[in-house]
Write an enzyme that holds these catalytic residues in place. Structure first.
Site, short mmCIF file in Angstrom:
data_model
loop_
_atom_site.label_atom_id
_atom_site.label_comp_id
_atom_site.label_asym_id
_atom_site.label_seq_id
_atom_site.Cartn_x
_atom_site.Cartn_y
_atom_site.Cartn_z
N ASN A 107 13.47 3.93 4.96
CA ASN A 107 12.45 2.97 5.40
C ASN A 107 11.32 3.75 6.06
OD1 ASN A 107 11.31 0.40 6.10
ND2 ASN A 107 12.10 0.68 8.20
N HIS B 95 8.54 3.13 9.16
CA HIS B 95 8.26 2.23 10.28
C HIS B 95 7.00 2.71 11.01
CE1 HIS B 95 9.06 -0.63 13.48
NE2 HIS B 95 8.73 0.33 14.33
N SER C 198 0.83 -1.22 0.00
CA SER C 198 0.00 0.00 0.00
C SER C 198 0.86 1.26 0.00
CB SER C 198 -0.98 0.00 1.18
OG SER C 198 -0.30 0.09 2.40
N ASN C 199 2.04 1.21 0.62
CA ASN C 199 2.92 2.39 0.56
C ASN C 199 3.48 2.60 -0.84
OD1 ASN C 199 3.48 3.84 3.27
ND2 ASN C 199 3.33 1.68 3.82
C1 GRF Z 1 3.89 -0.59 6.84
O1 GRF Z 1 3.03 -0.46 7.94
C2 GRF Z 1 5.28 -0.16 7.17
O2 GRF Z 1 5.35 0.78 8.18
C3 GRF Z 1 5.95 -1.42 7.64
O3 GRF Z 1 5.36 -2.44 6.86
C4 GRF Z 1 4.06 -2.05 6.43
C5 GRF Z 1 4.00 -2.23 4.95
O4 GRF Z 1 2.71 -2.09 4.45
N1 GRF Z 1 7.38 -1.32 7.50
P1 GRF Z 1 2.46 -2.04 2.87
O5 GRF Z 1 3.03 -3.32 2.28
O6 GRF Z 1 3.14 -0.82 2.33
O7 GRF Z 1 0.98 -2.00 2.74
#
Ligand code: GRF
Length: 195
Positions: free
Chosen positions: A111, A113, A15-16
């Protein structure tokens, strides 16, 4: 301003990555995702990359649980380099980054977090926040070093923790904050790098 070339690494639903790709498509982020790489063959992030016709690759992790074997880390480094990547973006990448990748991109690996570091590093940060009865949590974008969520902090975004929150509710609220923060931070870095 030159377009910043990104390489995105992820192990999960992506999703990011989607938030970053959408910000680029809207013209809010002057960057280009050159390649998406995952250690998980059926990760959602790889499907999202394929849908967007962005080159993608799966690198099987080998025997370790928390990092790649040195040969795979080299393969990953070579792929990022040959794609012309200038900034490595970890987006839910569940492996520690080691050399040679760390050495190949000094101060060029970031990154996100899901906590306000240095609070709650490591896995299940949203659950850690609830267990600790924190009144707020959030997300942190930081440079990656050889440690677990220890690199220099670039930016943070805070969300409230409600008394009746489940870990899932808090995680969803933090993810909304992540999707806003990560593209903005990358846009600022892109502007800095092209100065
Ligand atoms: C996010 O919550 C990020 O903070 C952590 O892993 C998750 C990844 O989510 N490191 P997505 O795959 O981007 O939905």
């Amino acid at each position: 301003m030159a377009t910043l070339k990104l390489g995105v690494l992820g192990s999960g639903k992506g999703s990011n990555f989607r938030a970053i790709a959408d910000a680029i498509a809207r013209g809010e982020l002057n960057a280009d995702v050159c390649i998406v790489i995952s250690d998980v063959a059926d990760a959602g992030i790889l499907s999202l990359a394929r849908e967007r016709r962005i080159p993608s690759a799966h690198i099987p992790p080998g025997h370790f649980k928390t990092k790649l074997e040195p040969e795979q880390e080299q393969q990953l480094t070579d792929m990022l380099r040959s794609a012309g990547v200038e900034l490595v973006v970890l987006a839910g990448y569940m492996r520690m980054v080691k050399s040679p990748l760390l050495d190949a991109f000094p101060h060029r690996i970031i990154n996100i977090h899901p906590s306000l570091l240095p609070a709650f590093p490591g896995l299940g940060a949203w659950k850690q926040a609830i267990d600790a009865r924190a009144s707020c949590s959030g997300c942190t974008v930081h440079y990656v070093d050889g440690g677990m969520d220890t690199g220099e902090i670039i930016a943070q975004s805070t969300v409230p923790v409600h008394l009746d929150d489940t870990p899932e509710m808090l995680h969803a609220r933090i993810q909304d904050a992540e999707h806003k923060l990560y593209p903005v931070v990358i846009a600022k870095l892109a502007a800095q790098f092209s100065r």
